[in-house]
Scaffold this motif. Structure first.
Motif: not given
Length: 86
Positions: A44-47, A70-84
């Motif tokens: 998975e490499n969605g936005p 399901i493999a993912v590329e973890l992109v650390w969010p710039h803002d906590e509100r973006d965290s999943i």
């Protein structure tokens, strides 16, 4: 997408893929059902948008067996509100 892959990826043997691996075997579909049908692993490499991820993982949960990876590329969010929640 195929042009992007062809222009930016080294030959399969150069990156250590199995003999016989080929970019010509890649296929693309706009339908998630077709994309994951028969998969052994999903990358998975969605936005990085919470609404997108929630919808995508809901669909994957409905379509895939529980044991499938399901493999993912973890992109650390710039803002906590973006965290999943990772």
């Amino acid at each position: 997408m195929k042009q992007f892959v062809e222009g930016g990826v080294a030959g399969p043997q150069e990156v250590g893929l199995a003999p016989g691996a080929s970019q010509s075997k890649l296929s693309f579909t706009p339908k998630i059902e077709a994309a994951v049908s028969g998969a052994d692993l999903v990358q998975e490499n969605g936005p990085e948008r919470l609404d997108f991820k929630q919808k995508l993982y809901g669909q994957l949960d409905d379509l895939l067996p529980a044991e499938l990876i399901i493999a993912v590329e973890l992109v650390w969010p710039h803002d906590e509100r973006d965290s999943i929640g990772v």
